[in-house]
Design a protein around this motif. Structure first.
Motif, PDB file in Angstrom:
ATOM      1  N   ILE A 126       0.847  -1.200   0.000  1.00  0.00           N
ATOM      2  CA  ILE A 126       0.000   0.000   0.000  1.00  0.00           C
ATOM      3  C   ILE A 126       0.881   1.247   0.000  1.00  0.00           C
ATOM      4  O   ILE A 126       0.665   2.173  -0.788  1.00  0.00           O
ATOM      5  CB  ILE A 126      -0.941   0.009   1.224  1.00  0.00           C
ATOM      6  N   LYS A 127       1.878   1.264   0.869  1.00  0.00           N
ATOM      7  CA  LYS A 127       2.766   2.434   0.955  1.00  0.00           C
ATOM      8  C   LYS A 127       3.512   2.653  -0.353  1.00  0.00           C
ATOM      9  O   LYS A 127       3.627   3.785  -0.824  1.00  0.00           O
ATOM     10  CB  LYS A 127       3.742   2.270   2.125  1.00  0.00           C
ATOM     11  N   ALA A 128       3.984   1.573  -0.960  1.00  0.00           N
ATOM     12  CA  ALA A 128       4.712   1.694  -2.230  1.00  0.00           C
ATOM     13  C   ALA A 128       3.805   2.218  -3.337  1.00  0.00           C
ATOM     14  O   ALA A 128       4.206   3.072  -4.134  1.00  0.00           O
ATOM     15  CB  ALA A 128       5.306   0.343  -2.622  1.00  0.00           C
ATOM     16  N   ASP A 129       2.560   1.718  -3.383  1.00  0.00           N
ATOM     17  CA  ASP A 129       1.621   2.173  -4.421  1.00  0.00           C
ATOM     18  C   ASP A 129       1.283   3.651  -4.242  1.00  0.00           C
ATOM     19  O   ASP A 129       1.233   4.398  -5.220  1.00  0.00           O
ATOM     20  CB  ASP A 129       0.345   1.331  -4.403  1.00  0.00           C
ATOM     21  N   ILE A 130       1.046   4.072  -3.017  1.00  0.00           N
ATOM     22  CA  ILE A 130       0.747   5.491  -2.773  1.00  0.00           C
ATOM     23  C   ILE A 130       1.965   6.342  -3.099  1.00  0.00           C
ATOM     24  O   ILE A 130       1.850   7.381  -3.747  1.00  0.00           O
ATOM     25  CB  ILE A 130       0.246   5.714  -1.330  1.00  0.00           C
ATOM     26  N   ASN A 131       3.149   5.883  -2.695  1.00  0.00           N
ATOM     27  CA  ASN A 131       4.374   6.636  -3.007  1.00  0.00           C
ATOM     28  C   ASN A 131       4.596   6.751  -4.506  1.00  0.00           C
ATOM     29  O   ASN A 131       5.095   7.765  -4.988  1.00  0.00           O
ATOM     30  CB  ASN A 131       5.594   5.986  -2.339  1.00  0.00           C
ATOM     31  N   SER A 132       4.209   5.720  -5.262  1.00  0.00           N
ATOM     32  CA  SER A 132       4.419   5.762  -6.713  1.00  0.00           C
ATOM     33  C   SER A 132       3.506   6.783  -7.391  1.00  0.00           C
ATOM     34  O   SER A 132       3.758   7.181  -8.519  1.00  0.00           O
ATOM     35  CB  SER A 132       4.195   4.376  -7.324  1.00  0.00           C
ATOM     36  N   LYS A 133       2.463   7.198  -6.711  1.00  0.00           N
ATOM     37  CA  LYS A 133       1.502   8.148  -7.282  1.00  0.00           C
ATOM     38  C   LYS A 133       1.545   9.509  -6.586  1.00  0.00           C
ATOM     39  O   LYS A 133       0.621  10.312  -6.742  1.00  0.00           O
ATOM     40  CB  LYS A 133       0.073   7.587  -7.179  1.00  0.00           C
ATOM     41  N   LEU A 134       2.600   9.781  -5.831  1.00  0.00           N
ATOM     42  CA  LEU A 134       2.649  11.038  -5.069  1.00  0.00           C
ATOM     43  C   LEU A 134       2.523  12.275  -5.953  1.00  0.00           C
ATOM     44  O   LEU A 134       1.822  13.216  -5.596  1.00  0.00           O
ATOM     45  CB  LEU A 134       3.924  11.113  -4.230  1.00  0.00           C
ATOM     46  N   ASN A 135       3.200  12.293  -7.112  1.00  0.00           N
ATOM     47  CA  ASN A 135       3.091  13.461  -7.994  1.00  0.00           C
ATOM     48  C   ASN A 135       1.657  13.670  -8.464  1.00  0.00           C
ATOM     49  O   ASN A 135       1.140  14.784  -8.442  1.00  0.00           O
ATOM     50  CB  ASN A 135       4.037  13.328  -9.194  1.00  0.00           C
ATOM     51  N   ASP A 136       1.026  12.577  -8.895  1.00  0.00           N
ATOM     52  CA  ASP A 136      -0.378  12.664  -9.336  1.00  0.00           C
ATOM     53  C   ASP A 136      -1.270  13.101  -8.178  1.00  0.00           C
ATOM     54  O   ASP A 136      -2.163  13.930  -8.356  1.00  0.00           O
ATOM     55  CB  ASP A 136      -0.867  11.315  -9.862  1.00  0.00           C
ATOM     56  N   LEU A 137      -1.031  12.539  -7.006  1.00  0.00           N
ATOM     57  CA  LEU A 137      -1.856  12.880  -5.846  1.00  0.00           C
ATOM     58  C   LEU A 137      -1.693  14.344  -5.450  1.00  0.00           C
ATOM     59  O   LEU A 137      -2.674  15.006  -5.113  1.00  0.00           O
ATOM     60  CB  LEU A 137      -1.522  11.965  -4.668  1.00  0.00           C
ATOM     61  N   GLN A 138      -0.472  14.853  -5.503  1.00  0.00           N
ATOM     62  CA  GLN A 138      -0.258  16.259  -5.152  1.00  0.00           C
ATOM     63  C   GLN A 138      -0.979  17.172  -6.139  1.00  0.00           C
ATOM     64  O   GLN A 138      -1.558  18.179  -5.755  1.00  0.00           O
ATOM     65  CB  GLN A 138       1.241  16.589  -5.101  1.00  0.00           C
ATOM     66  N   HIS A 139      -0.964  16.798  -7.409  1.00  0.00           N
ATOM     67  CA  HIS A 139      -1.669  17.583  -8.425  1.00  0.00           C
ATOM     68  C   HIS A 139      -3.179  17.554  -8.167  1.00  0.00           C
ATOM     69  O   HIS A 139      -3.844  18.587  -8.228  1.00  0.00           O
ATOM     70  CB  HIS A 139      -1.349  17.041  -9.818  1.00  0.00           C
ATOM     71  N   VAL A 140      -3.699  16.370  -7.872  1.00  0.00           N
ATOM     72  CA  VAL A 140      -5.132  16.221  -7.603  1.00  0.00           C
ATOM     73  C   VAL A 140      -5.523  16.986  -6.345  1.00  0.00           C
ATOM     74  O   VAL A 140      -6.563  17.652  -6.310  1.00  0.00           O
ATOM     75  CB  VAL A 140      -5.502  14.721  -7.480  1.00  0.00           C
ATOM     76  N   VAL A 141      -4.700  16.901  -5.318  1.00  0.00           N
ATOM     77  CA  VAL A 141      -4.992  17.606  -4.065  1.00  0.00           C
ATOM     78  C   VAL A 141      -5.089  19.102  -4.326  1.00  0.00           C
ATOM     79  O   VAL A 141      -6.006  19.778  -3.848  1.00  0.00           O
ATOM     80  CB  VAL A 141      -3.924  17.310  -2.990  1.00  0.00           C
ATOM     81  N   THR A 142      -4.170  19.613  -5.114  1.00  0.00           N
ATOM     82  CA  THR A 142      -4.192  21.037  -5.440  1.00  0.00           C
ATOM     83  C   THR A 142      -5.474  21.398  -6.179  1.00  0.00           C
ATOM     84  O   THR A 142      -6.127  22.385  -5.862  1.00  0.00           O
ATOM     85  CB  THR A 142      -2.973  21.399  -6.312  1.00  0.00           C
ATOM     86  N   MET A 143      -5.854  20.582  -7.161  1.00  0.00           N
ATOM     87  CA  MET A 143      -7.070  20.864  -7.930  1.00  0.00           C
ATOM     88  C   MET A 143      -8.309  20.784  -7.058  1.00  0.00           C
ATOM     89  O   MET A 143      -9.159  21.661  -7.089  1.00  0.00           O
ATOM     90  CB  MET A 143      -7.211  19.870  -9.082  1.00  0.00           C
ATOM     91  N   VAL A 144      -8.415  19.725  -6.272  1.00  0.00           N
ATOM     92  CA  VAL A 144      -9.623  19.513  -5.471  1.00  0.00           C
ATOM     93  C   VAL A 144      -9.712  20.533  -4.342  1.00  0.00           C
ATOM     94  O   VAL A 144     -10.768  21.090  -4.079  1.00  0.00           O
ATOM     95  CB  VAL A 144      -9.666  18.067  -4.925  1.00  0.00           C
ATOM     96  N   ASP A 145      -8.570  20.800  -3.686  1.00  0.00           N
ATOM     97  CA  ASP A 145      -8.580  21.758  -2.577  1.00  0.00           C
ATOM     98  C   ASP A 145      -8.963  23.154  -3.043  1.00  0.00           C
ATOM     99  O   ASP A 145      -9.690  23.865  -2.370  1.00  0.00           O
ATOM    100  CB  ASP A 145      -7.224  21.798  -1.874  1.00  0.00           C
ATOM    101  N   LYS A 146      -8.461  23.556  -4.184  1.00  0.00           N
ATOM    102  CA  LYS A 146      -8.781  24.889  -4.688  1.00  0.00           C
ATOM    103  C   LYS A 146     -10.147  24.919  -5.347  1.00  0.00           C
ATOM    104  O   LYS A 146     -10.679  25.981  -5.634  1.00  0.00           O
ATOM    105  CB  LYS A 146      -7.721  25.334  -5.705  1.00  0.00           C
ATOM    106  N   GLY A 147     -10.697  23.774  -5.599  1.00  0.00           N
ATOM    107  CA  GLY A 147     -11.985  23.710  -6.274  1.00  0.00           C
ATOM    108  C   GLY A 147     -11.864  23.946  -7.769  1.00  0.00           C
ATOM    109  O   GLY A 147     -12.866  23.987  -8.476  1.00  0.00           O
ATOM    110  N   ASP A 148     -10.650  24.130  -8.264  1.00  0.00           N
ATOM    111  CA  ASP A 148     -10.449  24.399  -9.687  1.00  0.00           C
ATOM    112  C   ASP A 148     -10.998  23.282 -10.557  1.00  0.00           C
ATOM    113  O   ASP A 148     -11.638  23.534 -11.562  1.00  0.00           O
ATOM    114  CB  ASP A 148      -8.952  24.575  -9.996  1.00  0.00           C
ATOM    115  N   PHE A 149     -10.735  22.086 -10.161  1.00  0.00           N
ATOM    116  CA  PHE A 149     -11.133  20.956 -10.986  1.00  0.00           C
ATOM    117  C   PHE A 149     -12.647  20.933 -11.173  1.00  0.00           C
ATOM    118  O   PHE A 149     -13.146  20.870 -12.287  1.00  0.00           O
ATOM    119  CB  PHE A 149     -10.648  19.645 -10.357  1.00  0.00           C
ATOM    120  N   TRP A 150     -13.370  20.939 -10.053  1.00  0.00           N
ATOM    121  CA  TRP A 150     -14.830  20.855 -10.136  1.00  0.00           C
ATOM    122  C   TRP A 150     -15.422  22.116 -10.761  1.00  0.00           C
ATOM    123  O   TRP A 150     -16.374  22.036 -11.528  1.00  0.00           O
ATOM    124  CB  TRP A 150     -15.432  20.585  -8.761  1.00  0.00           C
TER     125      TRP A 150
END
Length: 192
Positions: A126-150
């Protein structure tokens, strides 16, 4: 992972060496060696449990850092399903390890140790899979947190609908127009 040595584990190791020294001195060697092995098994079980607790904390911290909505935006939702399945497997194996330890309290400790390390293996995945997607997750977090995506998605859909409606309206309007004969207009005809 934080280094932790429990008092129980240290006592088991100390007792192991105590029995080994008694066996070396000739005091009931076979019985003392068996007791030393038993203490070493219990120390190994303590080590497995400490490792499992540390892994569990790290998995929970990494998983809880993201909302399901954020995880669903990676790989079209398949990443969330994969992590969720692994997390369910981790919980099941952890439960089995704890139950196995209770059932094997005076028996086959190595089975309990194996169960804890099976749970740890899934936690590491689980930790390895999440770590492998950290860049994607950081991008998504930025979009979702700012509401830009929605926000952008909503207005993109609205814009697409308006575009389709306008196209249909213009096509319908242009089909109903009658052609104008420009030669019938004379200089004396004034539009106003």
């Amino acid at each position: 992972m934080e280094a932790v040595i429990s008092t129980e584990m240290l006592n088991e190791i100390r007792n192991c060496f105590d029995h080994l020294s008694r066996a070396e001195a000739g005091s009931y060697p076979k019985e003392n060696i068996n007791k030393a092995i038993s203490h070493l098994d219990r120390a190994s079980l303590d080590c497995a449990k400490i490792s499992w607790v540390a892994c569990k904390k790290e998995v929970e911290k990494m998983y809880n850092a993201y909302s399901p909505k954020q995880l669903m935006l990676i790989e079209g939702g398949s990443f969330y399903e994969k992590i969720k399945a692994l997390l369910d497997d981790f919980r099941d194996k952890s439960k089995n390890a704890r139950l196995g330890e209770a059932e094997n309290a005076h028996g086959a400790i190595t089975e309990s140790i194996t169960l804890y390390f099976e749970a740890i293996d899934v936690g590491e995945k689980i930790k390895a899979d999440i770590n492998s997607k950290l860049n994607d997750l950081q991008h998504v977090v930025t979009m979702v947190d700012k509401g830009d995506f929605w926000h952008n998605l909503k207005w993109s859909v609205v814009g697409a609908i308006i575009g389709v409606l306008l196209t249909l309206l213009v096509q319908n309007y242009s089909n109903n127009l009658t052609p104008v004969n420009h030669t019938s207009i004379t200089k004396t005809d004034k539009p106003f």
